[in-house]
Design an enzyme around this catalytic site. Structure first.
Site, PDB file in Angstrom:
ATOM      1  CG  PHE A   1     -10.632  -9.756  -6.421  1.00 24.78           C
ATOM      2  CD1 PHE A   1     -11.587 -10.728  -6.720  1.00 24.78           C
ATOM      3  CD2 PHE A   1      -9.984  -9.836  -5.190  1.00 24.78           C
ATOM      4  CE1 PHE A   1     -11.888 -11.746  -5.810  1.00 24.78           C
ATOM      5  CE2 PHE A   1     -10.269 -10.838  -4.284  1.00 24.78           C
ATOM      6  CZ  PHE A   1     -11.226 -11.785  -4.584  1.00 24.78           C
TER       7      PHE A   1
ATOM      8  N   PRO B   1      10.757 -10.124   0.446  1.00 25.07           N
ATOM      9  CG  PRO B   1      12.148  -8.665  -0.694  1.00 25.07           C
ATOM     10  CD  PRO B   1      10.996  -9.590  -0.891  1.00 25.07           C
TER      11      PRO B   1
ATOM     12  CE1 TYR C   1      -2.405  -2.687  -0.803  1.00 26.27           C
ATOM     13  CE2 TYR C   1      -1.869  -4.304   0.887  1.00 26.27           C
ATOM     14  CZ  TYR C   1      -2.804  -3.619   0.137  1.00 26.27           C
ATOM     15  OH  TYR C   1      -4.149  -3.850   0.330  1.00 26.27           O
TER      16      TYR C   1
ATOM     17  CB  SER D   1       0.643   3.139   0.310  1.00 29.07           C
ATOM     18  OG  SER D   1       0.075   1.904  -0.096  1.00 29.07           O
ATOM     19  CE  LYS D   2      -5.765  -0.140   1.300  1.00 26.92           C
ATOM     20  NZ  LYS D   2      -6.816   0.330   0.333  1.00 26.92           N
TER      21      LYS D   2
ATOM     22  CB  THR E   1      -5.311  -4.373   3.897  1.00 27.87           C
ATOM     23  OG1 THR E   1      -4.647  -5.605   4.141  1.00 27.87           O
ATOM     24  CG2 THR E   1      -4.273  -3.255   4.017  1.00 27.87           C
ATOM     25  CG  ASP E   2      -5.245  -8.657   7.215  1.00 30.74           C
ATOM     26  OD1 ASP E   2      -4.649  -8.255   6.192  1.00 30.74           O
ATOM     27  OD2 ASP E   2      -5.506  -9.863   7.417  1.00 30.74           O
ATOM     28  CD  GLU E   3      -0.918  -7.327   3.275  1.00 32.70           C
ATOM     29  OE1 GLU E   3       0.142  -6.722   3.052  1.00 32.70           O
ATOM     30  OE2 GLU E   3      -1.354  -8.223   2.544  1.00 32.70           O
TER      31      GLU E   3
ATOM     32  CG  LEU F   1     -10.722   0.862 -16.998  1.00 30.26           C
ATOM     33  CD1 LEU F   1     -11.239   0.890 -18.416  1.00 30.26           C
ATOM     34  CD2 LEU F   1     -11.296  -0.346 -16.244  1.00 30.26           C
TER      35      LEU F   1
HETATM   36  P1  NAD Z   1      -7.476  -4.810  -7.492  1.00 27.36           P
HETATM   37  O1  NAD Z   1      -6.034  -4.504  -7.673  1.00 27.36           O
HETATM   38  O2  NAD Z   1      -8.037  -6.076  -8.041  1.00 27.36           O
HETATM   39  O3  NAD Z   1      -8.359  -3.622  -8.107  1.00 27.36           O
HETATM   40  C1  NAD Z   1      -8.050  -2.264  -7.924  1.00 27.36           C
HETATM   41  C2  NAD Z   1      -8.920  -1.432  -8.871  1.00 27.36           C
HETATM   42  O4  NAD Z   1      -8.616  -0.046  -8.646  1.00 27.36           O
HETATM   43  C3  NAD Z   1      -8.658  -1.717 -10.350  1.00 27.36           C
HETATM   44  O5  NAD Z   1      -9.880  -1.824 -11.057  1.00 27.36           O
HETATM   45  C4  NAD Z   1      -7.876  -0.489 -10.825  1.00 27.36           C
HETATM   46  O6  NAD Z   1      -8.065  -0.190 -12.201  1.00 27.36           O
HETATM   47  C5  NAD Z   1      -8.436   0.589  -9.916  1.00 27.36           C
HETATM   48  N1  NAD Z   1      -7.507   1.716  -9.720  1.00 27.36           N
HETATM   49  C6  NAD Z   1      -6.183   1.656  -9.414  1.00 27.36           C
HETATM   50  N2  NAD Z   1      -5.670   2.900  -9.344  1.00 27.36           N
HETATM   51  C7  NAD Z   1      -6.678   3.760  -9.583  1.00 27.36           C
HETATM   52  C8  NAD Z   1      -6.790   5.177  -9.626  1.00 27.36           C
HETATM   53  N3  NAD Z   1      -5.718   5.968  -9.417  1.00 27.36           N
HETATM   54  N4  NAD Z   1      -7.993   5.742  -9.889  1.00 27.36           N
HETATM   55  C9  NAD Z   1      -9.081   4.961 -10.123  1.00 27.36           C
HETATM   56  N5  NAD Z   1      -9.043   3.596 -10.104  1.00 27.36           N
HETATM   57  C10 NAD Z   1      -7.855   3.014  -9.842  1.00 27.36           C
HETATM   58  O7  NAD Z   1      -7.732  -4.690  -5.933  1.00 27.36           O
HETATM   59  P2  NAD Z   1      -8.702  -5.550  -4.995  1.00 27.36           P
HETATM   60  O8  NAD Z   1      -8.027  -6.803  -4.619  1.00 27.36           O
HETATM   61  O9  NAD Z   1     -10.043  -5.575  -5.619  1.00 27.36           O
HETATM   62  O10 NAD Z   1      -8.703  -4.627  -3.695  1.00 27.36           O
HETATM   63  C11 NAD Z   1      -9.678  -3.598  -3.543  1.00 27.36           C
HETATM   64  C12 NAD Z   1      -9.390  -2.859  -2.241  1.00 27.36           C
HETATM   65  O11 NAD Z   1      -9.434  -3.767  -1.155  1.00 27.36           O
HETATM   66  C13 NAD Z   1      -8.006  -2.213  -2.195  1.00 27.36           C
HETATM   67  O12 NAD Z   1      -8.134  -0.958  -1.568  1.00 27.36           O
HETATM   68  C14 NAD Z   1      -7.182  -3.164  -1.346  1.00 27.36           C
HETATM   69  O13 NAD Z   1      -6.170  -2.474  -0.647  1.00 27.36           O
HETATM   70  C15 NAD Z   1      -8.235  -3.701  -0.401  1.00 27.36           C
HETATM   71  N6  NAD Z   1      -7.978  -5.052   0.119  1.00 27.36           N
HETATM   72  C16 NAD Z   1      -7.837  -6.109  -0.730  1.00 27.36           C
HETATM   73  C17 NAD Z   1      -7.657  -7.391  -0.210  1.00 27.36           C
HETATM   74  C18 NAD Z   1      -7.517  -8.598  -1.111  1.00 27.36           C
HETATM   75  O14 NAD Z   1      -7.314  -9.697  -0.599  1.00 27.36           O
HETATM   76  N7  NAD Z   1      -7.624  -8.469  -2.404  1.00 27.36           N
HETATM   77  C19 NAD Z   1      -7.598  -7.593   1.172  1.00 27.36           C
HETATM   78  C20 NAD Z   1      -7.699  -6.479   2.005  1.00 27.36           C
HETATM   79  C21 NAD Z   1      -7.924  -5.210   1.473  1.00 27.36           C
HETATM   80  O1  TDX Z   2       3.711 -16.564  -5.935  1.00 29.21           O
HETATM   81  C1  TDX Z   2       3.409 -16.408  -4.739  1.00 29.21           C
HETATM   82  N1  TDX Z   2       3.913 -17.267  -3.805  1.00 29.21           N
HETATM   83  C2  TDX Z   2       3.654 -17.159  -2.480  1.00 29.21           C
HETATM   84  O2  TDX Z   2       4.143 -17.941  -1.657  1.00 29.21           O
HETATM   85  C3  TDX Z   2       2.536 -15.348  -4.295  1.00 29.21           C
HETATM   86  C4  TDX Z   2       1.951 -14.382  -5.289  1.00 29.21           C
HETATM   87  C5  TDX Z   2       2.284 -15.257  -2.951  1.00 29.21           C
HETATM   88  N2  TDX Z   2       2.835 -16.114  -2.054  1.00 29.21           N
HETATM   89  C6  TDX Z   2       2.526 -15.957  -0.617  1.00 29.21           C
HETATM   90  C7  TDX Z   2       2.750 -14.565  -0.065  1.00 29.21           C
HETATM   91  C8  TDX Z   2       1.682 -14.432   0.990  1.00 29.21           C
HETATM   92  O3  TDX Z   2       2.156 -14.975   2.214  1.00 29.21           O
HETATM   93  O4  TDX Z   2       1.121 -16.195  -0.468  1.00 29.21           O
HETATM   94  C9  TDX Z   2       0.545 -15.301   0.487  1.00 29.21           C
HETATM   95  C10 TDX Z   2      -0.555 -14.506  -0.196  1.00 29.21           C
HETATM   96  O5  TDX Z   2       0.058 -13.644  -1.122  1.00 29.21           O
HETATM   97  P1  TDX Z   2      -0.775 -12.613  -2.011  1.00 29.21           P
HETATM   98  O6  TDX Z   2      -1.854 -13.339  -2.726  1.00 29.21           O
HETATM   99  O7  TDX Z   2       0.190 -11.803  -2.804  1.00 29.21           O
HETATM  100  O8  TDX Z   2      -1.514 -11.743  -0.884  1.00 29.21           O
HETATM  101  P2  TDX Z   2      -0.955 -10.883   0.334  1.00 29.21           P
HETATM  102  O9  TDX Z   2       0.424 -10.416   0.091  1.00 29.21           O
HETATM  103  O10 TDX Z   2      -1.200 -11.671   1.596  1.00 29.21           O
HETATM  104  O11 TDX Z   2      -1.934  -9.605   0.271  1.00 29.21           O
HETATM  105  C11 TDX Z   2      -3.335  -9.774  -0.077  1.00 29.21           C
HETATM  106  O12 TDX Z   2      -4.132  -9.701   1.081  1.00 29.21           O
HETATM  107  C12 TDX Z   2      -4.176  -8.470   1.762  1.00 29.21           C
HETATM  108  C13 TDX Z   2      -3.762  -8.699  -1.055  1.00 29.21           C
HETATM  109  O13 TDX Z   2      -2.940  -8.762  -2.200  1.00 29.21           O
HETATM  110  C14 TDX Z   2      -3.705  -7.333  -0.431  1.00 29.21           C
HETATM  111  O14 TDX Z   2      -4.247  -6.361  -1.333  1.00 29.21           O
HETATM  112  C15 TDX Z   2      -4.545  -7.336   0.817  1.00 29.21           C
HETATM  113  O15 TDX Z   2      -4.458  -6.107   1.490  1.00 29.21           O
END
Ligand code: NAD
Ligand code: TDX
Length: 395
Positions: free
Chosen positions: A39, A320, A187, A190-191, A162-164, A63
């Site tokens: 993404f 949880p 998650y 691990s981050k 991430t802020d998590e 992938l």
């Molecule tokens: P995503 O899950 O959409 O994409 C992850 C990508 O990494 C995928 O294309 C996957 O194929 C690739 N990948 C997974 N394991 C791999 C490996 N071992 N080697 C090579 N490629 C691999 O994730 P995202 O939402 O785009 O998040 C990207 C980064 O941003 C992550 O590090 C996530 O922790 C961080 N992040 C995401 C959010 C969010 O809201 N999505 C918020 C804060 C931080």
């Molecule tokens: O079906 C759902 N119902 C629901 O209530 C899902 C999927 C989520 N939720 C709630 C859980 C969270 O409070 O919505 C909020 C957002 O959930 P997610 O989209 O799963 O995101 P979150 O767990 O907050 O984590 C996201 O932001 C920080 C990303 O997935 C992480 O990669 C990033 O680090």
């Protein structure tokens, strides 16, 4: 006459595609992006190649279910030599060494991760494998390459986190860069672990690193396991909208393009060894997000009254260890790097909805059998509160 050079690499290990690079004189910076088919990585590559015409990007992505190489199909002819895809794993150190020795990357921008909290609860091992071990492998090879090249100035390893990692807030307060780590889920643990390794490589070996800790992103190309795209697609299909717990957990929503701009600021102007928090200035309760999505979708689908999408909302068993509230203090990145989010939440939210509605081919292409299995596994037992059963057969 224009100076032109080639660099080629043929990697024949199973699952790794051959590739060939041709670079013209206008390409000045070589960048390794990991996880660029997910993404945020997809949005980042598309944005960066638009605003930085001298960047050449190698996208290394394994992938997994979350990666989609077709995200760049429409741009192939336009981007030509400026984007190269390598199908491989960040834990494959031989592949990493080959890539680094051929490319001499100036920046490493590390997105690759397992990223979904619910999946980490049901199957944590993959999170340790990719997020911890994978980051470690990337650090090792980056360090070796940087040292072999005589520690060039300007090199930067930017780790997207991430802020998590900071844990959960009560009703008041914001995460600052100094907030102690207190991760709740496999998650975020691990981050947090990967962040500590990145910090250690700066402190111990002086590897120029930067960590960005951002809040919840939203926008195009997000895999529909996350709240916003999941809800959009369920509304469209008239399926139940599963809201965890009381729906009052708060997230700070960041438009993905604003995040991409912050990463460019950080990699180009950030100070090695520093952390920058990135937020969207848009705190919302989950139920507010779901209600807003229902209303905006109803406008588009001409639904009202008894047919209104809000009727699809179902409160289900909570996640949880569900963190209650995240909120970002972004004073540091604003003051030091001059970044703040440009998009207002209301506008970017509507752009996001319309993107999914206009890109149903993309949606359908990723709603595979595996996706359906995941949805079943995560949601089927939630009302009974047994959704924490781990995946049977997990390695
Ligand atoms: P995503 O899950 O959409 O994409 C992850 C990508 O990494 C995928 O294309 C996957 O194929 C690739 N990948 C997974 N394991 C791999 C490996 N071992 N080697 C090579 N490629 C691999 O994730 P995202 O939402 O785009 O998040 C990207 C980064 O941003 C992550 O590090 C996530 O922790 C961080 N992040 C995401 C959010 C969010 O809201 N999505 C918020 C804060 C931080
Ligand atoms: O079906 C759902 N119902 C629901 O209530 C899902 C999927 C989520 N939720 C709630 C859980 C969270 O409070 O919505 C909020 C957002 O959930 P997610 O989209 O799963 O995101 P979150 O767990 O907050 O984590 C996201 O932001 C920080 C990303 O997935 C992480 O990669 C990033 O680090």
């Amino acid at each position: 006459m224009a100076s032109v050079f080639f660099s080629g690499l043929s990697v024949n290990n199973e699952g790794i595609r051959d590739y060939w690079i041709f670079m013209g004189e206008n390409i000045k910076k070589r960048i390794l992006v990991t996880g660029g088919s997910g993404f945020i990585g997809t949005n980042f590559i598309r944005h960066a190649l638009t605003v930085r015409p001298d960047w050449h990007i190698v996208n290394l992505d394994a992938l997994t279910y979350a990666g989609n190489p077709a995200n760049f199909d429409a741009l192939k002819s336009e981007l030509g030599e400026r984007l190269h895809f390598v199908h491989g794993d960040i834990r494959d150190t031989i592949l990493l060494e080959q890539l680094f020795s051929k490319e001499n990357f100036e920046y490493v921008i590390h997105f690759a991760a397992e990223s979904h909290v619910d999946r980490s609860i049901l199957g944590p091992k993959a999170f340790v494998d990719t997020n911890v071990q994978g980051t470690f492998c990337l650090l090792e090879v980056s360090l070796k390459s940087w040292e072999d090249r005589g520690r060039p100035e300007g090199f930067c390893f930017l780790h997207v986190s991430t802020d998590e990692v900071y844990g959960s807030l009560g009703p008041q307060g914001h995460f600052k860069e100094e907030t102690p780590y207190d991760p709740s889920s496999p998650y975020s643990a691990s981050k947090a672990s990967s962040d500590h390794f990145v910090k250690a490589y700066f402190h111990t070996y002086n590897l120029p690193t930067i960590i960005t800790n951002c809040s919840n992103n939203y926008g195009p190309y997000q895999f529909p396991e996350k709240l916003i795209p999941l809800m959009i697609l369920n509304i469209l299909d008239g399926k139940p909208l599963p809201v965890y717990g009381d729906g009052k957990n708060v997230r700070d929503w960041l438009y993905v393009v604003d995040h991409c701009e912050a990463i460019i600021k950080a990699v180009e102007g950030g100070k090695p060894g520093e952390t920058y928090n990135i937020g969207g200035n848009a705190e919302r309760q989950n139920i507010e997000i779901v209600n807003l999505l229902c209303d905006l979708m109803d406008n588009r689908l001409s639904r009202s009254g008894n047919g209104s999408s809000r009727k699809l909302i179902q409160y289900v068993a909570d996640r949880p260890g569900h963190d209650r509230r995240y909120a970002i203090d972004m004073t540091k990145i604003k003051m030091e790097l001059g970044w703040s989010p440009k998009h207002c939440f209301e506008d970017a939210f509507e752009i996001t909805i319309d993107w999914y509605l206009k890109n149903m081919d993309w949606v359908k292409s990723i709603q595979s059998g595996d996706y359906r299995k995941w949805i079943e596994k995560n949601y089927q037992d939630r009302k009974l509160g047994t959704s924490t059963d781990r995946f049977v057969g997990e390695k």
